[in-house]
Design a protein around this motif. Structure first.
Motif, PDB file in Angstrom:
ATOM      1  N   ASP A  48       0.845  -1.182   0.000  1.00 56.55           N
ATOM      2  CA  ASP A  48       0.000   0.000   0.000  1.00 56.55           C
ATOM      3  C   ASP A  48       0.882   1.234   0.000  1.00 56.55           C
ATOM      4  O   ASP A  48       1.038   1.894   1.004  1.00 56.55           O
ATOM      5  CB  ASP A  48      -0.895  -0.012   1.243  1.00 56.55           C
ATOM      6  CG  ASP A  48      -1.674   1.278   1.408  1.00 56.55           C
ATOM      7  OD1 ASP A  48      -1.876   1.976   0.407  1.00 56.55           O
ATOM      8  OD2 ASP A  48      -2.071   1.577   2.540  1.00 56.55           O
ATOM      9  N   GLN A  49       1.479   1.527  -1.153  1.00 55.86           N
ATOM     10  CA  GLN A  49       2.289   2.729  -1.214  1.00 55.86           C
ATOM     11  C   GLN A  49       1.486   3.927  -1.707  1.00 55.86           C
ATOM     12  O   GLN A  49       2.015   5.031  -1.801  1.00 55.86           O
ATOM     13  CB  GLN A  49       3.509   2.516  -2.112  1.00 55.86           C
ATOM     14  CG  GLN A  49       3.162   2.265  -3.571  1.00 55.86           C
ATOM     15  CD  GLN A  49       4.411   1.962  -4.388  1.00 55.86           C
ATOM     16  OE1 GLN A  49       4.666   0.829  -4.745  1.00 55.86           O
ATOM     17  NE2 GLN A  49       5.189   2.975  -4.679  1.00 55.86           N
TER      18      GLN A  49
ATOM     19  N   MET B  68       3.586   4.133   6.533  1.00 56.00           N
ATOM     20  CA  MET B  68       2.785   3.412   7.519  1.00 56.00           C
ATOM     21  C   MET B  68       1.474   4.139   7.779  1.00 56.00           C
ATOM     22  O   MET B  68       1.463   5.348   8.026  1.00 56.00           O
ATOM     23  CB  MET B  68       3.574   3.264   8.829  1.00 56.00           C
ATOM     24  CG  MET B  68       2.912   2.371   9.862  1.00 56.00           C
ATOM     25  SD  MET B  68       3.896   2.241  11.386  1.00 56.00           S
ATOM     26  CE  MET B  68       5.381   1.433  10.775  1.00 56.00           C
ATOM     27  N   ARG B  69       0.381   3.384   7.720  1.00 57.94           N
ATOM     28  CA  ARG B  69      -0.911   3.941   8.076  1.00 57.94           C
ATOM     29  C   ARG B  69      -0.974   4.192   9.584  1.00 57.94           C
ATOM     30  O   ARG B  69      -0.432   3.428  10.380  1.00 57.94           O
ATOM     31  CB  ARG B  69      -2.033   2.985   7.669  1.00 57.94           C
ATOM     32  CG  ARG B  69      -2.133   2.760   6.166  1.00 57.94           C
ATOM     33  CD  ARG B  69      -2.809   3.899   5.467  1.00 57.94           C
ATOM     34  NE  ARG B  69      -2.739   3.772   4.010  1.00 57.94           N
ATOM     35  CZ  ARG B  69      -3.347   4.601   3.164  1.00 57.94           C
ATOM     36  NH1 ARG B  69      -4.055   5.616   3.632  1.00 57.94           N
ATOM     37  NH2 ARG B  69      -3.240   4.423   1.865  1.00 57.94           N
ATOM     38  N   ILE B  70      -1.599   5.273   9.966  1.00 54.17           N
ATOM     39  CA  ILE B  70      -1.786   5.555  11.387  1.00 54.17           C
ATOM     40  C   ILE B  70      -3.289   5.565  11.675  1.00 54.17           C
ATOM     41  O   ILE B  70      -4.087   5.707  10.745  1.00 54.17           O
ATOM     42  CB  ILE B  70      -1.118   6.897  11.779  1.00 54.17           C
ATOM     43  CG1 ILE B  70      -1.516   8.032  10.819  1.00 54.17           C
ATOM     44  CG2 ILE B  70       0.379   6.756  11.806  1.00 54.17           C
ATOM     45  CD1 ILE B  70      -0.900   9.380  11.160  1.00 54.17           C
TER      46      ILE B  70
ATOM     47  N   PRO C  19      -8.131   1.712   2.638  1.00 57.84           N
ATOM     48  CA  PRO C  19      -8.052   3.078   2.108  1.00 57.84           C
ATOM     49  C   PRO C  19      -8.450   3.054   0.634  1.00 57.84           C
ATOM     50  O   PRO C  19      -8.194   2.071  -0.072  1.00 57.84           O
ATOM     51  CB  PRO C  19      -6.582   3.441   2.293  1.00 57.84           C
ATOM     52  CG  PRO C  19      -5.868   2.139   2.310  1.00 57.84           C
ATOM     53  CD  PRO C  19      -6.805   1.148   2.940  1.00 57.84           C
ATOM     54  N   SER C  20      -9.061   4.124   0.166  1.00 56.36           N
ATOM     55  CA  SER C  20      -9.616   4.107  -1.188  1.00 56.36           C
ATOM     56  C   SER C  20      -8.551   3.896  -2.260  1.00 56.36           C
ATOM     57  O   SER C  20      -8.819   3.253  -3.282  1.00 56.36           O
ATOM     58  CB  SER C  20     -10.373   5.405  -1.461  1.00 56.36           C
ATOM     59  OG  SER C  20      -9.527   6.531  -1.316  1.00 56.36           O
TER      60      SER C  20
ATOM     61  N   ALA D  28      -5.165   7.920   7.347  1.00 50.98           N
ATOM     62  CA  ALA D  28      -3.985   8.778   7.244  1.00 50.98           C
ATOM     63  C   ALA D  28      -2.738   7.949   6.973  1.00 50.98           C
ATOM     64  O   ALA D  28      -2.514   6.921   7.612  1.00 50.98           O
ATOM     65  CB  ALA D  28      -3.800   9.582   8.523  1.00 50.98           C
ATOM     66  N   MET D  29      -1.936   8.403   6.025  1.00 47.47           N
ATOM     67  CA  MET D  29      -0.641   7.783   5.729  1.00 47.47           C
ATOM     68  C   MET D  29       0.460   8.621   6.363  1.00 47.47           C
ATOM     69  O   MET D  29       0.431   9.855   6.302  1.00 47.47           O
ATOM     70  CB  MET D  29      -0.421   7.695   4.226  1.00 47.47           C
ATOM     71  CG  MET D  29       0.952   7.157   3.828  1.00 47.47           C
ATOM     72  SD  MET D  29       1.136   5.382   4.153  1.00 47.47           S
ATOM     73  CE  MET D  29       0.437   4.727   2.632  1.00 47.47           C
TER      74      MET D  29
END
Length: 297
Positions: free
Chosen positions: A100-101, A146-148, A242-243, A266-267
């Motif tokens: 997921d970049q 990293m997703r938060i 995430p979309s 949020a990324m």
């Protein structure tokens, strides 16, 4: 033990035939047999069972061969990276990402980095749900997309952008025909839950346990996005994404449906606390220019 013996063991484990393995490695069958015997002697346990001209892996051998493949792959990757450093005299910045970049958002940042820092080579390493924090702390990578929310005192997180979340729904479920969902529509559903090692706050967030105020029902334990998708398509699981991730993964067995009232995803750019290496500083600068965020120096 040397890596040659590991390679020979892996080759024999793949073919389960001394003649074929020896032919692939361009050596005499007797030599291969001797090397395998030496390796088993060094290990203190049998890797292969030889009977009636057949070869089979022992239970310990199956596990050992899997581990040996990982060791050899890691060594190969390390040699490639170090050779590039030696040949080009370029430093390396290792970017960890978990399937997921969010390329539509992050590509401008990395493209700017390449233009401004031709002396630093970007190396991207795919991580799993369960080892993102560990990869930073253990030094496998320098930075993780990293997703938060996550809350680990050893790391620094700087939010880059936010985007909507969608529900991942089995294509055969009644909800799959709807144009939009609410969080309430999903609270009683079983979720694909990250396996042990994933940050608990992220597990809670993506499975809506933070809204439910109790753990989600578990349909499957997963480590990767393909595992999530298979669990949804064939195991009755649900999840939220995430979309931007929906553009990277299509599958006929699932449907992506907007969640009208879900909080935005949020990324972040995550690094070890205090890491101010030249590569990290350069990437921070590019993030500032791309996303208008502010980093402490």
């Amino acid at each position: 033990m040397d890596t040659k013996k590991l390679l020979l063991a892996v080759r024999l484990g793949e073919t389960l035939h001394f003649g074929k393995a020896a032919e692939i490695e361009n050596m005499a069958q007797s030599g291969l047999s001797a090397q395998i015997a030496k390796l088993e002697s060094e290990l203190g346990f049998r890797l292969f069972v030889r009977a009636n001209r057949t070869v089979a892996l022992t239970e310990a051998g199956e596990i050992f061969i899997k581990k040996a493949r990982v060791i050899l792959a890691d060594m190969h990757n390390s040699i490639v990276e170090c050779k590039a450093l030696a040949d080009n005299k370029r430093s390396v910045l290792r970017i960890g990402m978990f399937g997921d970049q969010a390329a539509e958002y992050t590509h401008p940042m990395f493209a700017l980095f390449q233009r401004l820092n031709p002396d630093i080579r970007l190396v991207f390493i795919e991580l799993q749900m369960t080892n993102q924090v560990q990869s930073l702390v253990g030094g496998l990578v320098d930075v993780v997309l990293m997703r938060i929310p996550t809350h680990d005192a050893r790391l620094e997180y700087v939010e880059l952008f936010k985007e909507p979340r969608v529900a991942v729904v089995p294509a055969t479920h009644a909800l799959a025909s709807l144009g939009a969902l609410t969080v309430a529509d999903l609270l009683d559903k079983p979720f694909a839950i990250p396996a042990e090692g994933a940050p608990s706050d992220l597990i809670s967030y993506w499975s809506l346990a933070d809204v439910r105020n109790e753990p989600s029902k578990v349909a499957a334990m997963v480590k990767t996005i393909p595992e999530v998708i298979s669990a949804v398509a064939y195991g009755g699981a649900f999840d939220t994404f995430p979309s931007s991730l929906t553009k990277a993964y299509n599958h006929p067995g699932i449907r992506y449906i907007p969640i009208d009232d879900a909080s935005l995803s949020a990324m972040s750019l995550a690094t070890l606390q205090g890491n101010r290496s030249p590569g990290v500083r350069a990437l921070r600068y590019c993030a500032e220019q791309t996303f208008e965020v502010s980093f402490s120096q």
